[in-house]
Design a protein around this motif. Structure first.
Motif, short mmCIF file in Angstrom:
data_model
loop_
_atom_site.label_atom_id
_atom_site.label_comp_id
_atom_site.label_asym_id
_atom_site.label_seq_id
_atom_site.Cartn_x
_atom_site.Cartn_y
_atom_site.Cartn_z
N LYS A 5 0.83 -1.20 0.00
CA LYS A 5 0.00 0.00 0.00
C LYS A 5 0.87 1.26 0.00
O LYS A 5 1.98 1.27 0.54
N THR A 43 -5.14 3.51 -3.14
CA THR A 43 -4.48 2.76 -2.06
C THR A 43 -3.13 2.19 -2.46
O THR A 43 -2.27 1.98 -1.60
N LEU A 44 -2.91 1.94 -3.77
CA LEU A 44 -1.69 1.23 -4.18
C LEU A 44 -0.73 2.06 -5.02
O LEU A 44 0.48 1.78 -5.04
#
Length: 735
Positions: free
Chosen positions: A151, A459-460
């Motif tokens: 993440k 998120t990534l």
């Protein structure tokens, strides 16, 4: 030089002296639209006279003459900097002045660095070397890779941890603890994205200057030393070393018991000091493009390469005994230790090389039927962490842990897998990363949008760091080829049109014309086609050598256009480049002193695009060329060929953005021919895979780049040396 004796024919028919008599109604195809562009030419007031007519039949003399006319100011400034060996700061300042002259020549224009794009990855940041020079950043045996993408927030925490622990030797262990505490599982396999878009052309690490080769082969051998993940130099095949008081002799003591094995893991010998001697001699014999790095560095290296010395025993690399290798330098060289991470210092098993038909010195002949060394992964010996267990062309390369590796108990990655991607499918790398086939991928504009649609972007995704690689645009000032030398593909619309070729070559010899093209390119729009609008400046660079690559260690005074100018200790290289450009009255901005919180930077802004300056430079060029008998106007334009890879939508869009920008800003006085390359290999063979300037099949090329080999600006500037010494000079059609 030995390499030059192999040149028998120089395609002289393509460099003919031609008159520019009027030829009304001539048409030239423009592949980007498929429509012919009709032009009616007026007779010039004077007939063009080729300034190099009397040496057209002597390629070396022609290259030298054009080089001196185009890059004479650069080489004079460079020589002044290189002559300084006792004051590193003065050397840096003079090299910065030389770089300013190189940029002002407008034979190249820096475009982007590697990185600076959105990415998703399972690899923990800073778990292999991030040093800016040499090959160690491509060594992945100590990477920390997780089973799930990391993440963005956790990645930021790891970066902060690295900054805190750098230099302590504890980051890798603490990073593993942090990841495991957050629920990640560490694995021992790694499939990087973006590594395999071109087959290695050789598996001989000492015979290549191409990144596509070296990035693969570097995982098969160890050098004397290696930078760790905290960028601290550590012993590798050398356990210890010392330097003589005069700085001329470096002595390395090898670890005992390190083994050479074949591709099946069968032992073929022990790594000995003589293998470093054999490797250095072979590198000079094969002349793969990086031999110039040690010219003037190691005693008699230049003389051996030129053929003036034939006994390699006179060269300053010797095996004192089985486990002691000694290098003798021409003069104290502050950056010598930083050079050791590059492939020119790789060892080579002498006995295995000879078993594959290899010979040395005057007997060397890699064209002999019996010579198989480096032809395949089965034709080299290994002393590094991996063996190549599978190589399928344009498909897969699998590296498997070497069971005989001296440091086998301390590698984290047991299997390294490269999967081929030619870039035609804009979403392939992203989809393969999400599915777990790959462990990371940069996100082009299409992939970034898909990640947003899939709900994983926030998120990534993160913005990858840029490195010290500089991808540049090159202008060919001595074009001869009108199709690819390997297969005759990528045919120029000007093929057979001697008049158009001569007009373009004449225009490109004019510095104001070259500057007009450089100032006319909207690099932000160009870059946005591959990285997206949000990141169009993130990877943008404005200098060839990164502006913060080095800084002055003490107050330093140098002459800038007759004025003694003092730069205080801590001044970055880029600030001095800017000072010289300003003194010369050019409007190129290469250094922003307010960037990075006031530290300054040469990146993430466009200091070249300037339509007003482009118009002014073009006006000067038009006047000067008219005096030579070359009319340049919207009615009588110069046609400029740019090869592009049509199999990639992003690259096609980028090429069209370039065409629109240049043609619009220059009012149609330059027409860009987008020359289609239907596959990536054809694109590479137009320029990247060429060996000599006369093979360069373009007027403008934007594929090749350069990364540093060691920690001194000379590692960049050396690539523009004359007489076949500078690797990148071929990109502008010389040597």
């Amino acid at each position: 030089m030995k390499k030059f004796n192999k040149i028998v024919s120089l395609l002289l028919a393509l460099v003919m002296v031609l008159s520019l008599a009027a030829c009304g109604g001539k048409t030239t195809d423009t592949p980007s639209t498929g429509a012919p562009v009709a032009t009616t030419e007026a007779t010039p007031a004077a007939e063009y006279v080729d300034p190099y007519a009397d040496i057209r039949d002597d390629y070396d003399a022609l290259s030298e003459a054009i080089y001196n006319d185009v890059l004479g100011d650069f080489i004079a400034a460079y020589d002044a900097g290189k002559a300084v060996t006792d004051n590193v700061s003065e050397r840096y300042a003079l090299m910065a002045i030389a770089e300013a002259k190189l940029l002002e020549s407008a034979t190249l224009m820096p475009l982007t660095a590697k990185g600076g794009n959105y990415a998703i990855s399972r690899v923990a940041p800073y778990t292999f070397s991030s040093v800016l020079w040499g090959n160690d950043a491509q060594r992945y045996h100590n990477a920390i890779v997780t089973t799930e993408p990391i993440k963005t927030a956790d990645r930021d925490e790891l970066k902060a941890l690295w900054a805190e622990l750098k230099g302590t030797g504890t980051y890798a262990a603490e990073a593993t603890k942090l990841l495991e505490s957050k629920g990640y599982t560490i694995k021992d396999t790694y499939a990087p994205g973006g590594k395999f878009s071109s087959d290695p052309q050789t598996w001989d690490i000492l015979a290549t200057s191409r990144a596509a080769d070296a990035e693969a082969i570097v995982n098969t051998y160890d050098g004397l030393v290696e930078y760790d993940c905290e960028n601290v130099m550590q012993p590798a095949l050398a356990e210890s070393w010392e330097v003589s008081d005069d700085g001329l002799t470096y002595t390395f003591h090898l670890r005992q018991g390190a083994k050479w094995v074949d591709s099946q893991g069968r032992e073929v010998g022990e790594v000995k000091a003589d293998d470093f001697v054999a490797g250095m001699q072979h590198m000079m014999d094969v002349m793969g493009g990086l031999e110039y790095l040690i010219e003037g560095i190691i005693v008699n290296a230049s003389e051996y390469i030129s053929g003036d010395v034939t006994d390699f025993a006179e060269v300053g690399v010797k095996a004192v005994d089985d486990y002691t290798v000694e290098y003798t330098l021409c003069q104290p060289t502050s950056f010598f230790m930083t050079m050791l991470g590059y492939n020119v210092f790789a060892p080579m098993s002498r006995s295995y090389y000879e078993s594959k038909g290899g010979k040395f010195g005057a007997d060397f002949d890699n064209s002999a039927a019996s010579y198989t060394y480096g032809k395949t992964p089965s034709d080299i010996a290994y002393c590094g962490p991996y063996l190549v267990s599978n190589f399928t062309s344009e498909n897969t390369i699998v590296f498997t842990a070497n069971p005989a590796y001296w440091n086998k108990d301390n590698i984290t990655i047991k299997t390294l897998t490269w999967l081929y991607n030619d870039g035609q499918d804009a979403l392939k790398a992203y989809n393969d990363t999400i599915s777990g086939v790959l462990d990371g991928a940069g996100l082009n504009a299409s992939a970034a949008e898909q990640a947003k649609t899939d709900g994983v972007f926030d998120t990534l995704a993160y913005v990858s760091a840029t490195d010290a690689t500089t991808f540049s645009a090159f202008l060919n000032v001595n074009r001869a080829a009108t199709s690819n030398v390997n297969d005759g593909s990528v045919v120029s619309p000007k093929d057979g049109d001697e008049e158009a070729m001569t007009r373009t070559n004449a225009a490109f010899l004019n510095v104001h014309f070259r500057r007009a093209i450089m100032f006319a390119l909207d690099r932000a729009t160009y870059n946005a086609q591959t990285v997206g609008e949000d990141l169009k400046y993130a990877s943008m660079v404005n200098t060839y050598t990164p502006g913060n690559f080095v800084s002055l260690e003490e107050d330093t005074t140098v002459d800038i256009n007759g004025t003694a100018t003092t730069f205080p200790a801590g001044t970055y290289y880029g600030a001095i480049v800017q000072a010289q450009i300003d003194a010369d009255g050019l409007t190129i901005k290469v250094w922003d002193p307010e960037a990075e919180g006031g530290a300054g930077s040469s990146t993430q802004f466009d200091g070249w695009y300037n339509p007003d300056e482009a118009a002014a430079e073009l006006a000067t060029a038009v006047e000067e060329l008219a005096a030579e008998g070359v009319e340049v106007s919207a009615e009588n334009p110069i046609y400029m060929d740019i090869p592009y890879f049509s199999g990639s939508e992003a690259y096609g869009n980028r090429a069209n953005a370039l065409k629109k920008s240049i043609e619009t800003v220059l009012g149609g006085a330059v027409i860009v021919n987008l020359v289609e390359c239907v596959d990536s290999n054809a694109w590479y063979y137009a320029g990247y895979y060429t060996d000599f300037g006369y093979e360069a099949n373009y007027d403008f090329y934007d594929v090749s780049g350069w990364g540093p080999d060691y920690g001194d600006p000379q590692t960049y500037l050396d690539t523009f040396l004359p007489d076949y010494s500078g690797y990148m000079v071929k990109c502008i059609g010389l040597f």
